[in-house]
Enzyme design. Sequence first.
Site, mmCIF file in Angstrom:
data_model
loop_
_atom_site.group_PDB
_atom_site.id
_atom_site.type_symbol
_atom_site.label_atom_id
_atom_site.label_comp_id
_atom_site.label_asym_id
_atom_site.label_seq_id
_atom_site.Cartn_x
_atom_site.Cartn_y
_atom_site.Cartn_z
ATOM 1 N N PRO A 132 0.821 -1.221 0.000
ATOM 2 C CA PRO A 132 0.000 0.000 0.000
ATOM 3 C C PRO A 132 0.855 1.272 0.000
ATOM 4 O O PRO A 132 0.506 2.261 -0.627
ATOM 5 C CB PRO A 132 -0.819 -0.119 1.292
ATOM 6 C CG PRO A 132 -0.905 -1.590 1.538
ATOM 7 C CD PRO A 132 0.393 -2.170 1.045
ATOM 8 N N GLY A 133 2.006 1.234 0.666
ATOM 9 C CA GLY A 133 2.830 2.438 0.789
ATOM 10 C C GLY A 133 3.926 2.572 -0.250
ATOM 11 O O GLY A 133 4.728 3.507 -0.178
ATOM 12 N N SER A 136 6.998 2.111 -6.794
ATOM 13 C CA SER A 136 8.265 2.394 -7.479
ATOM 14 C C SER A 136 9.461 2.084 -6.576
ATOM 15 O O SER A 136 10.468 1.531 -7.024
ATOM 16 C CB SER A 136 8.344 3.880 -7.854
ATOM 17 O OG SER A 136 7.210 4.271 -8.574
ATOM 18 N N ARG A 284 -17.182 7.144 -41.929
ATOM 19 C CA ARG A 284 -17.881 8.347 -41.458
ATOM 20 C C ARG A 284 -17.686 9.487 -42.459
ATOM 21 O O ARG A 284 -16.538 9.800 -42.829
ATOM 22 C CB ARG A 284 -17.304 8.749 -40.092
ATOM 23 C CG ARG A 284 -17.934 9.972 -39.491
ATOM 24 C CD ARG A 284 -19.314 9.665 -38.976
ATOM 25 N NE ARG A 284 -19.903 10.794 -38.261
ATOM 26 C CZ ARG A 284 -21.157 10.791 -37.844
ATOM 27 N NH1 ARG A 284 -21.936 9.744 -38.050
ATOM 28 N NH2 ARG A 284 -21.631 11.843 -37.196
ATOM 29 N N ILE A 353 -10.946 10.367 -33.593
ATOM 30 C CA ILE A 353 -11.472 10.079 -34.929
ATOM 31 C C ILE A 353 -12.922 9.592 -34.835
ATOM 32 O O ILE A 353 -13.740 9.866 -35.706
ATOM 33 C CB ILE A 353 -10.569 9.043 -35.650
ATOM 34 C CG1 ILE A 353 -9.266 9.724 -36.091
ATOM 35 C CG2 ILE A 353 -11.276 8.391 -36.833
ATOM 36 C CD1 ILE A 353 -8.212 8.776 -36.656
ATOM 37 N N HIS A 354 -13.239 8.889 -33.759
ATOM 38 C CA HIS A 354 -14.601 8.374 -33.586
ATOM 39 C C HIS A 354 -15.608 9.463 -33.203
ATOM 40 O O HIS A 354 -16.815 9.167 -33.094
ATOM 41 C CB HIS A 354 -14.633 7.282 -32.511
ATOM 42 C CG HIS A 354 -14.200 5.935 -32.992
ATOM 43 N ND1 HIS A 354 -12.893 5.632 -33.284
ATOM 44 C CD2 HIS A 354 -14.906 4.805 -33.247
ATOM 45 C CE1 HIS A 354 -12.816 4.376 -33.683
ATOM 46 N NE2 HIS A 354 -14.018 3.854 -33.672
ATOM 47 N N GLY A 355 -15.129 10.682 -32.968
ATOM 48 C CA GLY A 355 -16.058 11.745 -32.568
ATOM 49 C C GLY A 355 -16.846 11.340 -31.335
ATOM 50 O O GLY A 355 -16.315 10.655 -30.456
ATOM 51 N N GLY A 356 -18.115 11.706 -31.285
ATOM 52 C CA GLY A 356 -18.942 11.410 -30.116
ATOM 53 C C GLY A 356 -19.121 9.916 -29.879
ATOM 54 O O GLY A 356 -19.263 9.461 -28.745
ATOM 55 N N GLU A 379 4.715 -2.407 -14.261
ATOM 56 C CA GLU A 379 6.137 -2.778 -14.472
ATOM 57 C C GLU A 379 7.039 -1.548 -14.451
ATOM 58 O O GLU A 379 8.061 -1.497 -15.138
ATOM 59 C CB GLU A 379 6.364 -3.521 -15.789
ATOM 60 C CG GLU A 379 5.422 -4.673 -16.082
ATOM 61 C CD GLU A 379 5.634 -5.889 -15.219
ATOM 62 O OE1 GLU A 379 6.666 -5.961 -14.522
ATOM 63 O OE2 GLU A 379 4.750 -6.763 -15.228
#
Length: 401
Positions: A132-133, A136, A284, A353-356, A379
Amino acid sequence: MARLARTAGLTDIQQEILSTVRDFVDKEIIPVATELEHRDEYPQAIVDGLKELGLFGLMIPEEYGGLGESLLTYALCVEEIARGWMSVSGIINTHFIVAYMLKQHGTEEQKEYFLPRMAAGDVRGAFSMSEPGLGSDVSAITSKAVKDGDEYVLNGQKMWLTNGGTSTLVAVLVRSDEGHPEGTAPHKSMTTFLVEKEPGFGEVRPGLTIPGKIDKMGYKGVDTTELIMDGLRIPANRVLGGVTGRGFYQMMDGVEVGRVNVAARGCGVAQRAFELGVQYAQQRHTFGKPIAQHQAIQFKLAEMATKVEAAHAMMVNAARKKDSGERNDLEAGMAKYLASEYCKEVVEDAFRIHGGYGFSKEYEIERLYREAPMLLIGEGTAEIQKMIIGRRLLEEYRFQG
Ligand SMILES: Cc1cc2nc3c(=O)[nH]c(=O)nc-3n(C[C@H](O)[C@H](O)[C@H](O)COP(=O)(O)OP(=O)(O)OC[C@H]3O[C@@H](n4cnc5c(N)ncnc54)[C@H](O)[C@@H]3O)c2cc1C
């Protein structure tokens, strides 16, 4: 996708393995991945299929029942699998790291006991350094093992175990002061224990509790857990390699190959994002033509494809270096850093690119958008990769003046 991320110089066997895996991904993973992910459901049928293909034993030597393949073959398979669903590559990654650590550092008895069952996928591995603490700063580990006769008694709390619930063997890194007096450098007073347990949650062995799944933003399906040791007794013959004080080095060796694996995952997710982006851009229409015909979108596609190619080349280079027996920490660090950053960028571009519609759960890119960030952390974060790369560069380019 035919043209991008090809790898020159593969053997016939490597090509055959890869085409089998790609076929499996296209037929068995991609069609169900998003639905399973939204339900946070463990992909049991997919895992069973991977078992049948021998994927759990890909790098385990043939004498222990595996396929004895190289890190490159493994990484290319991971790339294909992550293209289908990143969580599935997570299910094999920790297993692969533990098998690799056993192969490199285990005693003969440990290898004979674990590796054949790992190759069959019957024993499944998880590895546990983080607490938990700390994540890295591995040298700050506080979980502890104390010798008691022929056993060690382990106490402490671990965090972020990928496959914590489903695994039956966890490689756990703890501090072990036995034989290493107070003041010994942190990396010389750590030991890896091979902890066997039942799969599932709750008390899975006396003194060992897996509380439950951590609820994550993405990377769902695969279980990520805590692990609590409270008077957990482990026999001395389950110290990896039989000697205490070597755990830090053993884990770092495992993480190094794990980094190639994470790089490969970044490549796979980026490839899929490119595929989705380039398809959508041709379907699209805006302002009277497919959006792929607007130069701004074409430039995005060009940048995305270039990143897919570059990341793949660096990942392959890092894997080949390790396979040649050379130290690859620099290449693995660079590949992991670049592939995960590029993956995030390619996914973001495909999302735009997919917009909404990219924001709708009906579109696969929504899942990828939540998965890519994990690769920036797992990692070793980008900052940690840059520390490794920087240190290594200063060793190589030492000022002689
Ligand atoms: C989904 C998931 C699965 C995981 N699976 C596993 C697993 O199976 N086993 C396992 O052991 N761990 C696992 N981890 C843990 C993972 O390895 C850590 O989260 C990671 O190493 C970062 O550690 P931390 O979260 O404690 O961040 P911290 O170490 O607290 O870092 C916080 C921030 O500070 C930065 N930072 C830290 N030190 C420095 C420095 N010296 N200089 C500059 N910047 C710095 C970091 O880059 C980061 O941006 C998993 C994590 C996730 C999210």
